[in-house]
Design a protein around this motif. Structure first.
Motif, PDB file in Angstrom:
ATOM      1  N   ARG A   9       0.717  -1.248   0.016  1.00  0.00           N
ATOM      2  CA  ARG A   9      -0.006  -0.005   0.011  1.00  0.00           C
ATOM      3  C   ARG A   9       0.894   1.212   0.003  1.00  0.00           C
ATOM      4  O   ARG A   9       0.591   2.260  -0.772  1.00  0.00           O
ATOM      5  CB  ARG A   9      -0.913   0.135   1.062  1.00  0.00           C
ATOM      6  N   LYS A  10       2.020   1.256   0.783  1.00  0.00           N
ATOM      7  CA  LYS A  10       2.897   2.391   0.717  1.00  0.00           C
ATOM      8  C   LYS A  10       3.536   2.494  -0.702  1.00  0.00           C
ATOM      9  O   LYS A  10       3.710   3.716  -1.083  1.00  0.00           O
ATOM     10  CB  LYS A  10       4.291   2.225   1.688  1.00  0.00           C
ATOM     11  N   ARG A  11       3.752   1.342  -1.226  1.00  0.00           N
ATOM     12  CA  ARG A  11       4.393   1.503  -2.566  1.00  0.00           C
ATOM     13  C   ARG A  11       3.353   2.049  -3.323  1.00  0.00           C
ATOM     14  O   ARG A  11       3.662   2.936  -4.449  1.00  0.00           O
ATOM     15  CB  ARG A  11       4.830   0.211  -3.047  1.00  0.00           C
ATOM     16  N   MET A  12       2.157   1.808  -3.453  1.00  0.00           N
ATOM     17  CA  MET A  12       1.028   2.229  -4.506  1.00  0.00           C
ATOM     18  C   MET A  12       0.951   3.463  -4.154  1.00  0.00           C
ATOM     19  O   MET A  12       0.742   4.477  -5.238  1.00  0.00           O
ATOM     20  CB  MET A  12      -0.263   1.462  -4.122  1.00  0.00           C
ATOM     21  N   ARG A  13       0.873   3.957  -2.816  1.00  0.00           N
ATOM     22  CA  ARG A  13       0.797   5.761  -2.568  1.00  0.00           C
ATOM     23  C   ARG A  13       1.817   6.351  -3.288  1.00  0.00           C
ATOM     24  O   ARG A  13       1.855   7.176  -3.785  1.00  0.00           O
ATOM     25  CB  ARG A  13       0.796   5.902  -1.221  1.00  0.00           C
ATOM     26  N   GLU A  14       2.959   5.742  -3.141  1.00  0.00           N
ATOM     27  CA  GLU A  14       4.299   6.269  -3.902  1.00  0.00           C
ATOM     28  C   GLU A  14       4.341   6.642  -5.424  1.00  0.00           C
ATOM     29  O   GLU A  14       4.421   7.554  -6.036  1.00  0.00           O
ATOM     30  CB  GLU A  14       5.672   5.659  -3.549  1.00  0.00           C
ATOM     31  N   ILE A  15       3.565   5.336  -6.104  1.00  0.00           N
ATOM     32  CA  ILE A  15       3.499   5.555  -7.484  1.00  0.00           C
ATOM     33  C   ILE A  15       2.156   6.493  -7.665  1.00  0.00           C
ATOM     34  O   ILE A  15       2.625   7.306  -8.740  1.00  0.00           O
ATOM     35  CB  ILE A  15       2.910   3.958  -7.746  1.00  0.00           C
ATOM     36  N   ALA A  20       1.621   8.734 -11.560  1.00  0.00           N
ATOM     37  CA  ALA A  20       0.148   8.424 -11.829  1.00  0.00           C
ATOM     38  C   ALA A  20      -0.558   9.333 -11.195  1.00  0.00           C
ATOM     39  O   ALA A  20      -1.778   9.202 -11.286  1.00  0.00           O
ATOM     40  CB  ALA A  20       0.049   6.935 -11.222  1.00  0.00           C
ATOM     41  N   GLY A  21      -0.187  10.632 -10.823  1.00  0.00           N
ATOM     42  CA  GLY A  21      -0.855  11.653 -10.243  1.00  0.00           C
ATOM     43  C   GLY A  21      -1.945  12.283 -11.105  1.00  0.00           C
ATOM     44  O   GLY A  21      -3.190  12.481 -10.630  1.00  0.00           O
ATOM     45  N   GLU A  22      -1.655  12.241 -12.465  1.00  0.00           N
ATOM     46  CA  GLU A  22      -2.547  12.665 -13.386  1.00  0.00           C
ATOM     47  C   GLU A  22      -3.905  11.637 -13.544  1.00  0.00           C
ATOM     48  O   GLU A  22      -4.982  12.234 -13.367  1.00  0.00           O
ATOM     49  CB  GLU A  22      -2.036  12.796 -14.645  1.00  0.00           C
ATOM     50  N   ALA A  23      -3.617  10.497 -13.594  1.00  0.00           N
ATOM     51  CA  ALA A  23      -4.735   9.504 -13.401  1.00  0.00           C
ATOM     52  C   ALA A  23      -5.589   9.597 -12.162  1.00  0.00           C
ATOM     53  O   ALA A  23      -6.752   9.836 -12.274  1.00  0.00           O
ATOM     54  CB  ALA A  23      -4.167   8.195 -13.727  1.00  0.00           C
ATOM     55  N   GLY A  25      -5.673  12.387 -10.377  1.00  0.00           N
ATOM     56  CA  GLY A  25      -6.638  13.462 -10.500  1.00  0.00           C
ATOM     57  C   GLY A  25      -7.758  13.402 -11.464  1.00  0.00           C
ATOM     58  O   GLY A  25      -8.953  13.887 -11.186  1.00  0.00           O
ATOM     59  N   ARG A  26      -7.808  12.661 -12.199  1.00  0.00           N
ATOM     60  CA  ARG A  26      -8.664  12.392 -13.275  1.00  0.00           C
ATOM     61  C   ARG A  26     -10.004  11.685 -12.624  1.00  0.00           C
ATOM     62  O   ARG A  26     -11.278  11.880 -12.582  1.00  0.00           O
ATOM     63  CB  ARG A  26      -8.565  11.363 -14.465  1.00  0.00           C
ATOM     64  N   VAL A  27      -9.501  10.564 -11.708  1.00  0.00           N
ATOM     65  CA  VAL A  27     -10.434   9.916 -10.723  1.00  0.00           C
ATOM     66  C   VAL A  27     -11.180  10.953  -9.745  1.00  0.00           C
ATOM     67  O   VAL A  27     -12.287  10.936  -9.651  1.00  0.00           O
ATOM     68  CB  VAL A  27      -9.940   8.700 -10.138  1.00  0.00           C
ATOM     69  N   VAL A  28     -10.419  11.683  -9.280  1.00  0.00           N
ATOM     70  CA  VAL A  28     -11.157  12.758  -8.373  1.00  0.00           C
ATOM     71  C   VAL A  28     -11.980  13.649  -8.928  1.00  0.00           C
ATOM     72  O   VAL A  28     -13.272  14.019  -8.590  1.00  0.00           O
ATOM     73  CB  VAL A  28      -9.935  13.703  -7.673  1.00  0.00           C
ATOM     74  N   ASP A  29     -11.671  14.186 -10.285  1.00  0.00           N
ATOM     75  CA  ASP A  29     -12.451  15.032 -10.972  1.00  0.00           C
ATOM     76  C   ASP A  29     -13.623  14.198 -11.295  1.00  0.00           C
ATOM     77  O   ASP A  29     -14.943  14.951 -11.099  1.00  0.00           O
ATOM     78  CB  ASP A  29     -11.797  15.405 -12.273  1.00  0.00           C
ATOM     79  N   LEU A  30     -13.790  12.994 -11.762  1.00  0.00           N
ATOM     80  CA  LEU A  30     -14.779  12.388 -12.075  1.00  0.00           C
ATOM     81  C   LEU A  30     -15.857  12.063 -10.951  1.00  0.00           C
ATOM     82  O   LEU A  30     -17.112  12.128 -10.894  1.00  0.00           O
ATOM     83  CB  LEU A  30     -14.633  11.294 -12.851  1.00  0.00           C
ATOM     84  N   ALA A  31     -15.297  11.594  -9.854  1.00  0.00           N
ATOM     85  CA  ALA A  31     -15.884  11.162  -8.627  1.00  0.00           C
ATOM     86  C   ALA A  31     -16.380  12.476  -7.836  1.00  0.00           C
ATOM     87  O   ALA A  31     -17.440  12.634  -7.254  1.00  0.00           O
ATOM     88  CB  ALA A  31     -14.927  10.546  -7.863  1.00  0.00           C
ATOM     89  N   THR A  54      -8.820   5.256  -3.313  1.00  0.00           N
ATOM     90  CA  THR A  54      -9.941   5.849  -2.804  1.00  0.00           C
ATOM     91  C   THR A  54      -9.566   6.847  -1.612  1.00  0.00           C
ATOM     92  O   THR A  54     -10.149   7.974  -1.489  1.00  0.00           O
ATOM     93  CB  THR A  54     -11.039   5.080  -2.584  1.00  0.00           C
ATOM     94  N   GLN A  55      -8.667   6.370  -0.946  1.00  0.00           N
ATOM     95  CA  GLN A  55      -8.042   7.112   0.329  1.00  0.00           C
ATOM     96  C   GLN A  55      -7.400   8.566  -0.224  1.00  0.00           C
ATOM     97  O   GLN A  55      -7.809   9.353   0.324  1.00  0.00           O
ATOM     98  CB  GLN A  55      -7.229   6.581   1.310  1.00  0.00           C
ATOM     99  N   MET A  56      -6.541   8.271  -1.128  1.00  0.00           N
ATOM    100  CA  MET A  56      -6.028   9.469  -1.682  1.00  0.00           C
ATOM    101  C   MET A  56      -6.828  10.399  -2.475  1.00  0.00           C
ATOM    102  O   MET A  56      -6.964  11.822  -2.404  1.00  0.00           O
ATOM    103  CB  MET A  56      -4.851   9.102  -2.781  1.00  0.00           C
ATOM    104  N   ALA A  57      -8.157   9.841  -3.142  1.00  0.00           N
ATOM    105  CA  ALA A  57      -9.060  10.815  -3.832  1.00  0.00           C
ATOM    106  C   ALA A  57      -9.730  11.513  -2.599  1.00  0.00           C
ATOM    107  O   ALA A  57      -9.799  12.757  -2.937  1.00  0.00           O
ATOM    108  CB  ALA A  57     -10.070   9.839  -4.557  1.00  0.00           C
ATOM    109  N   VAL A  58     -10.174  10.920  -1.522  1.00  0.00           N
ATOM    110  CA  VAL A  58     -10.883  11.741  -0.526  1.00  0.00           C
ATOM    111  C   VAL A  58      -9.974  12.643   0.219  1.00  0.00           C
ATOM    112  O   VAL A  58     -10.234  13.634   0.590  1.00  0.00           O
ATOM    113  CB  VAL A  58     -11.645  10.751   0.664  1.00  0.00           C
TER     114      VAL A  58
END
Length: 70
Positions: A9-15, A20-23, A25-31, A54-58
């Protein structure tokens, strides 16, 4: 798969923060304006990275509501 879940999970957050921040951001915009399904082929919820997404989106938009369907 059989590794440390917390490390994964830590590695996914780093990625998501390093390229992948743009992707994300797109999820956040859509949600922020409608429903979004975050899907994964991982069978075991504990091994899945969806929670990190989902945690990062929130974190970016606290008004996003997250529902989990297992």
């Amino acid at each position: 798969r059989l590794g440390d879940g917390a490390a994964g999970r830590k590695r996914m957050r780093e990625i998501l923060m390093n390229g992948a921040g743009e992707a994300l951001g797109r999820v956040v915009d859509l949600a922020s304006t409608g429903r979004v399904a975050v899907l994964c082929v991982e069978r075991e919820h504990e091994q899945c990275h969806r929670d990190v997404i989902t945690q990062m989106a929130v974190e970016r938009n606290p008004e996003i509501k997250v529902l989990q369907v297992l």
